[in-house]
Design a protein around this motif. Structure first.
Motif, mmCIF file in Angstrom:
data_model
loop_
_atom_site.group_PDB
_atom_site.id
_atom_site.type_symbol
_atom_site.label_atom_id
_atom_site.label_comp_id
_atom_site.label_asym_id
_atom_site.label_seq_id
_atom_site.Cartn_x
_atom_site.Cartn_y
_atom_site.Cartn_z
ATOM 1 N N HIS A 84 -1.714 -21.436 15.402
ATOM 2 C CA HIS A 84 -2.053 -20.366 16.344
ATOM 3 C C HIS A 84 -1.619 -18.993 15.845
ATOM 4 C CE1 HIS A 84 -3.135 -23.420 19.242
ATOM 5 N NE2 HIS A 84 -1.924 -23.952 19.175
ATOM 6 N N PHE A 85 -0.866 -18.968 14.749
ATOM 7 C CA PHE A 85 -0.286 -17.713 14.286
ATOM 8 C C PHE A 85 -0.617 -17.462 12.817
ATOM 9 C CE2 PHE A 85 2.318 -19.390 17.692
ATOM 10 C CZ PHE A 85 2.503 -18.290 18.518
ATOM 11 N N LEU A 86 -0.802 -16.182 12.480
ATOM 12 C CA LEU A 86 -1.007 -15.758 11.100
ATOM 13 C C LEU A 86 0.101 -14.782 10.735
ATOM 14 C CD1 LEU A 86 -2.827 -15.619 8.546
ATOM 15 C CD2 LEU A 86 -3.949 -13.652 9.612
ATOM 16 N N ALA A 87 0.907 -15.139 9.750
ATOM 17 C CA ALA A 87 1.979 -14.264 9.288
ATOM 18 C C ALA A 87 1.477 -13.374 8.167
ATOM 19 C CB ALA A 87 3.170 -15.094 8.813
ATOM 20 N N GLN A 88 1.963 -12.145 8.125
ATOM 21 C CA GLN A 88 1.552 -11.201 7.088
ATOM 22 C C GLN A 88 2.745 -10.394 6.596
ATOM 23 O OE1 GLN A 88 -3.085 -10.174 7.946
ATOM 24 N NE2 GLN A 88 -1.609 -8.805 8.873
ATOM 25 N N GLY A 89 2.674 -9.984 5.327
ATOM 26 C CA GLY A 89 3.738 -9.189 4.726
ATOM 27 C C GLY A 89 3.493 -7.699 4.859
ATOM 28 N N THR A 90 2.954 -7.273 5.984
ATOM 29 C CA THR A 90 2.725 -5.852 6.237
ATOM 30 C C THR A 90 4.058 -5.106 6.208
ATOM 31 O OG1 THR A 90 0.950 -6.506 7.741
ATOM 32 C CG2 THR A 90 1.660 -4.202 7.823
ATOM 33 N N ILE A 91 4.102 -3.957 5.502
ATOM 34 C CA ILE A 91 5.289 -3.110 5.530
ATOM 35 C C ILE A 91 4.900 -1.725 6.036
ATOM 36 C CG2 ILE A 91 6.447 -4.407 3.705
ATOM 37 C CD1 ILE A 91 5.781 -2.120 1.778
ATOM 38 N N TYR A 92 5.883 -0.884 6.317
ATOM 39 C CA TYR A 92 5.613 0.376 7.009
ATOM 40 C C TYR A 92 4.705 1.344 6.232
ATOM 41 C CZ TYR A 92 6.477 3.846 10.640
ATOM 42 O OH TYR A 92 6.325 4.730 11.674
ATOM 43 N N PRO A 93 4.858 1.479 4.906
ATOM 44 C CA PRO A 93 3.926 2.357 4.177
ATOM 45 C C PRO A 93 2.460 1.925 4.312
ATOM 46 C CG PRO A 93 5.860 1.964 2.836
ATOM 47 C CD PRO A 93 5.965 1.037 4.021
ATOM 48 N N ASP A 94 2.204 0.616 4.462
ATOM 49 C CA ASP A 94 0.832 0.142 4.698
ATOM 50 C C ASP A 94 0.279 0.752 5.980
ATOM 51 O OD1 ASP A 94 1.214 -1.478 2.501
ATOM 52 O OD2 ASP A 94 1.594 -3.292 3.671
ATOM 53 N N ILE A 95 1.097 0.718 7.029
ATOM 54 C CA ILE A 95 0.681 1.243 8.332
ATOM 55 C C ILE A 95 0.467 2.754 8.266
ATOM 56 C CG2 ILE A 95 1.441 1.631 10.717
ATOM 57 C CD1 ILE A 95 2.891 -1.082 10.547
ATOM 58 N N LEU A 96 1.399 3.465 7.625
ATOM 59 C CA LEU A 96 1.299 4.921 7.533
ATOM 60 C C LEU A 96 0.039 5.356 6.786
ATOM 61 C CD1 LEU A 96 5.011 5.886 6.728
ATOM 62 C CD2 LEU A 96 3.816 6.079 8.922
ATOM 63 N N GLU A 97 -0.256 4.694 5.652
ATOM 64 C CA GLU A 97 -1.428 5.079 4.858
ATOM 65 C C GLU A 97 -2.724 4.745 5.584
ATOM 66 O OE1 GLU A 97 -0.992 3.362 0.949
ATOM 67 O OE2 GLU A 97 0.036 5.154 0.236
ATOM 68 N N SER A 98 -2.741 3.626 6.301
ATOM 69 C CA SER A 98 -3.943 3.249 7.035
ATOM 70 C C SER A 98 -4.196 4.208 8.194
ATOM 71 C CB SER A 98 -3.821 1.808 7.558
ATOM 72 O OG SER A 98 -3.819 0.891 6.489
ATOM 73 N N GLU A 99 -3.136 4.559 8.921
ATOM 74 C CA GLU A 99 -3.282 5.456 10.069
ATOM 75 C C GLU A 99 -3.677 6.858 9.636
ATOM 76 O OE1 GLU A 99 0.403 5.231 12.192
ATOM 77 O OE2 GLU A 99 -0.169 3.412 13.279
ATOM 78 N N ALA A 100 -3.208 7.272 8.448
ATOM 79 C CA ALA A 100 -3.525 8.614 7.957
ATOM 80 C C ALA A 100 -4.900 8.688 7.317
ATOM 81 C CB ALA A 100 -2.462 9.049 6.937
ATOM 82 N N GLY A 101 -5.548 7.533 7.205
ATOM 83 C CA GLY A 101 -6.889 7.512 6.617
ATOM 84 C C GLY A 101 -6.886 7.643 5.113
ATOM 85 N N ILE A 102 -5.701 7.459 4.483
ATOM 86 C CA ILE A 102 -5.617 7.564 3.023
ATOM 87 C C ILE A 102 -6.344 6.398 2.375
ATOM 88 C CG2 ILE A 102 -4.031 7.559 1.047
ATOM 89 C CD1 ILE A 102 -1.985 8.947 2.925
#
Length: 327
Positions: A139-157
């Motif tokens: 039922h769950f999917l684990a991912q190695g997302t880290i904070y720079p991934d989120i920042l770059e995606s949100e900034a549209g980089i």
């Protein structure tokens, strides 16, 4: 509350004590989220997914199912290494999937970097969904997302396969225990979890793999040139005592050719670009200046041993203005 925002008061993890505190908190959170359910983890063998695997093993043991997908965009010898380390040495519940043709067929003729990233990310999820369908209680999917991934995606980089690249029909609930951490913090946590140094300090590798180091439409021969030149670079860095001292180093083979000479005859081949960089948080990156003798040796080996290559270039650009990867 925005769960993708790192709180201003969050203390930077720099010591074993702070890492242990974070680990204890995450184990409690993982147990509360997962209960007696099973978790599917995309285990690339890189720092982020390895730390997530160790955290989940510590929290829920055999409820974790690790899936290593060979999408044909991995470094030379990498699938074999992942199997050896995780299945043979760590006794992980590991499923190996060779999906090389599946991914490369989908990527054929695709030149837009964002489209390539989304294709790779979405196909990853499809592969995991297929594997989950063969298992009970996932039922769950684990991912190695880290904070720079989120920042770059949100900034549209740039889009990351584990941030915003997920299809709407995703049936899994996400488990992302290190998504608010910077890369240096992830390493401290990994060390505290008891992971071996060659895993904790392994240079990071992007989710789309060599696909972002083969700019433009990916072809199998150019992809192989990236793989072989990268293997030479890693071998020489190890021989010269730079392994573990330089944060990240890799090669890129762009989609253009130039005239050269080999065995007295004209060639029309690709260049290989070398990138060697240092950073602590991936937000800013500096360039590692190599010794001229090492650069000369790399040029000789790469142009001699890698088919289809007649030039070697060195990238001196920091971040900003450049990003770490070319796509």
């Amino acid at each position: 509350m925005d769960t993708n925002h790192r709180p201003d008061e969050m203390v930077r993890i720099t010591t074993p004590e702070l890492a242990k505190e974070f680990i204890d908190e995450q184990i409690t959170a993982i147990k509360a989220q997962v209960g007696d359910g099973k978790v599917l983890l995309a285990l690339s063998g890189g720092v982020d997914s390895s730390v997530v695997a160790a955290l989940l093993i510590k929290a829920i043991g055999k409820q974790l199912v690790c899936v290593h997908v060979n999408h044909g965009l991995l470094r030379k010898g990498e699938p074999e290494q992942v199997i050896k380390v995780f299945r043979d040495e760590m006794d992980a519940n590991l499923i190996y999937v060779d999906a090389t043709d599946r991914f490369l067929d989908l990527l054929a003729g695709v030149t837009d970097p964002e489209q390539k990233r989304h294709i790779i990310g979405e196909e990853f999820i499809k592969v995991f969904a297929e594997e989950a369908g063969k298992l009970e209680g996932i039922h769950f999917l684990a991912q190695g997302t880290i904070y720079p991934d989120i920042l770059e995606s949100e900034a549209g980089i740039k889009a990351h396969h584990n941030v915003g690249g997920l299809p709407a029909e995703l049936d899994f609930e996400l488990v992302e225990p290190v998504k608010l951490l910077y890369k240096d913090e992830v390493r401290v946590v990994g060390k505290e979890l008891g992971l071996p140094d060659n895993m904790v300090y392994r240079q990071p590798f992007p989710g789309p793999g060599l696909g972002v180091r083969c700019p433009g439409a990916i072809t199998r021969d150019r992809l192989e040139a990236v793989r072989e030149s990268d293997a030479i670079l890693r071998e020489e860095f190890a021989k010269n005592g730079l392994e573990g001292k330089v944060w990240q180093y890799f090669t890129v083979v762009p989609d253009f050719k130039s005239t050269g000479i080999k065995n007295g005859k004209r060639t029309f081949d690709w260049p290989v670009i070398i990138r060697a960089i240092n950073t602590t948080d991936v937000v800013e990156v500096s360039v590692e200046h190599l010794e001229p003798a090492l650069i000369d040796h790399l040029v000789k080996r790469i142009t001699t041993e890698v088919p289809g290559v007649n030039r070697v270039l060195f990238d001196y650009t920091p971040k900003p203005p450049a990003t770490v990867e070319y796509e």
